[in-house]
Design a protein around this motif. Structure first.
Motif, PDB file in Angstrom:
ATOM      1  N   LEU A  14      43.849  26.265  34.909  1.00 36.97           N
ATOM      2  CA  LEU A  14      43.185  25.379  35.869  1.00 36.97           C
ATOM      3  C   LEU A  14      43.822  23.990  35.888  1.00 36.97           C
ATOM      4  O   LEU A  14      43.648  23.236  36.840  1.00 36.97           O
ATOM      5  CB  LEU A  14      41.694  25.255  35.538  1.00 36.97           C
ATOM      6  N   GLU A  15      44.562  23.666  34.832  1.00 31.28           N
ATOM      7  CA  GLU A  15      45.269  22.383  34.758  1.00 31.28           C
ATOM      8  C   GLU A  15      46.745  22.520  35.116  1.00 31.28           C
ATOM      9  O   GLU A  15      47.528  21.592  34.903  1.00 31.28           O
ATOM     10  CB  GLU A  15      45.132  21.800  33.348  1.00 31.28           C
ATOM     11  N   ILE A  17      34.945  19.183  43.530  1.00 33.41           N
ATOM     12  CA  ILE A  17      35.081  18.084  44.482  1.00 33.41           C
ATOM     13  C   ILE A  17      33.903  18.029  45.448  1.00 33.41           C
ATOM     14  O   ILE A  17      33.447  16.949  45.846  1.00 33.41           O
ATOM     15  CB  ILE A  17      36.414  18.204  45.249  1.00 33.41           C
ATOM     16  N   SER A  18      33.370  19.192  45.801  1.00 30.75           N
ATOM     17  CA  SER A  18      32.204  19.234  46.682  1.00 30.75           C
ATOM     18  C   SER A  18      31.056  18.427  46.090  1.00 30.75           C
ATOM     19  O   SER A  18      30.338  17.716  46.811  1.00 30.75           O
ATOM     20  CB  SER A  18      31.774  20.680  46.915  1.00 30.75           C
ATOM     21  N   TYR A  19      30.888  18.528  44.792  1.00 27.00           N
ATOM     22  CA  TYR A  19      29.832  17.753  44.131  1.00 27.00           C
ATOM     23  C   TYR A  19      30.178  16.266  44.129  1.00 27.00           C
ATOM     24  O   TYR A  19      29.310  15.421  44.374  1.00 27.00           O
ATOM     25  CB  TYR A  19      29.622  18.248  42.702  1.00 27.00           C
ATOM     26  N   TYR A  20      31.418  15.933  43.846  1.00 22.50           N
ATOM     27  CA  TYR A  20      31.841  14.528  43.856  1.00 22.50           C
ATOM     28  C   TYR A  20      31.449  13.845  45.167  1.00 22.50           C
ATOM     29  O   TYR A  20      31.008  12.696  45.179  1.00 22.50           O
ATOM     30  CB  TYR A  20      33.370  14.416  43.734  1.00 22.50           C
ATOM     31  N   GLU A  42      41.908  27.153  43.032  1.00 17.31           N
ATOM     32  CA  GLU A  42      41.549  26.326  44.187  1.00 17.31           C
ATOM     33  C   GLU A  42      40.042  26.328  44.407  1.00 17.31           C
ATOM     34  O   GLU A  42      39.455  25.298  44.726  1.00 17.31           O
ATOM     35  CB  GLU A  42      42.260  26.829  45.443  1.00 17.31           C
ATOM     36  N   GLU A  43      39.422  27.478  44.220  1.00 16.77           N
ATOM     37  CA  GLU A  43      37.970  27.572  44.398  1.00 16.77           C
ATOM     38  C   GLU A  43      37.252  26.664  43.400  1.00 16.77           C
ATOM     39  O   GLU A  43      36.268  26.002  43.732  1.00 16.77           O
ATOM     40  CB  GLU A  43      37.510  29.018  44.231  1.00 16.77           C
TER      41      GLU A  43
END
Length: 281
Positions: A58-59, A232-235, A225-226
């Motif tokens: 993921l990184e 990011i949606s939460y951010y 990506e998901e």
């Protein structure tokens, strides 16, 4: 041009995340996952390798699952891989092993303060990668986050206050799955550390589940990506919206609960339906 999205400390205040039916399904998944066998030496070693690998991917880590196993069991570095990638995998496994120990300690002794565990988990995942002054300590400079208009606070006292809010809210949450998603999303959102915030958040999410004898979640490399979109949606949500990440969490939990029981998803659905709960997932 989009308007910048400033840090909002009120977002750290807990609000319910899952529906009653979703929580019932997650509990059912755990009940058929055979999680009671996870802490055997062979199983927890295997899980720690997979956890470190998926978290590293993921990184942007390019090690394959097989290469990660050879590195973490035999010390063999992957061909043509950068040493920094090997170090990332090693520190991620060390940090995961630390939170396993902490989760077991909390069952026999008073749990150490959440902020203490968070800072230690970060220091371990950052060892040898970040400058020592950044390991386990509050950030004192601004950071840019790619692919989002969200701008975290760069005021050290605000970061300290934010971590305290997270600790207070976390301790007040009754349901373990709610706590797990809450800690992941809000440590990521606060960006308390100079770097490696999401790595630490994933470890603390796993810690939360382990401390309550539940199968820890693992975020799979097949949906990098998901994962990023869900975080990011939460951010960028206002008010706080966990919906994208909770859907991702449920899908990830299905996969991890199937690691020791290939029929976990089918059995969990059957278990939920047998109690006459109408669940839509």
């Amino acid at each position: 041009m989009k308007k910048p999205i400033a840090y909002n400390p009120e977002k750290l205040l807990y609000k319910p995340i899952f529906t009653k039916d979703e929580l019932a399904y997650l509990e059912a998944l755990n009940s058929v996952s055979k999680s009671e066998y996870l802490l055997s030496p062979r199983n927890i070693q295997s899980f720690s390798i997979s956890f470190a690998h998926t978290s590293a991917v993921l990184e942007g880590n390019t090690y394959s699952a097989v290469e990660a196993e050879l590195l973490l069991t035999l010390g063999q570095t992957g061909a043509h891989r950068q040493l920094s990638e090997a170090l990332m995998l090693k520190t991620m496994q060390s940090s995961f092993n630390y939170i396993v120990e902490e989760s077991q300690h909390s069952k026999t002794d008073a749990r150490r303060p959440l902020s203490y565990i968070v800072k230690n988990a970060h220091a371990m995942v950052s060892e040898g990668i970040l400058n020592q002054q950044y390991c386990g300590t509050a950030r004192n400079e601004p950071v840019l986050i790619t692919a989002t208009d969200y701008i975290p606070s760069d005021i050290p006292q605000q970061l300290e206050d934010g971590l305290q809010i997270i600790e207070t809210e976390y301790d007040s949450i009754k349901n373990t799955f709610e706590k797990a998603v809450y800690i992941h999303q809000n440590l990521s959102y606060l960006q308390y550390f100079y770097d490696h915030n999401k790595r630490t958040a994933r470890n603390m999410c796993a810690y939360t589940l382990l401390a309550d004898n539940k199968m820890p979640v693992m975020f799979t490399e097949r949906s990098t990506e998901e994962y990023a979109r869900a975080v990011i949606s939460y951010y960028e949500s206002e008010p706080a919206d966990y919906s994208a990440f909770k859907d991702y969490f449920i899908a990830s939990y299905e996969r991890v609960c199937s690691r020791m029981n290939a029929f976990a998803v089918e059995q969990a659905h059957a278990l939920v339906f047998s109690t006459n709960q109408d669940i839509n997932l």
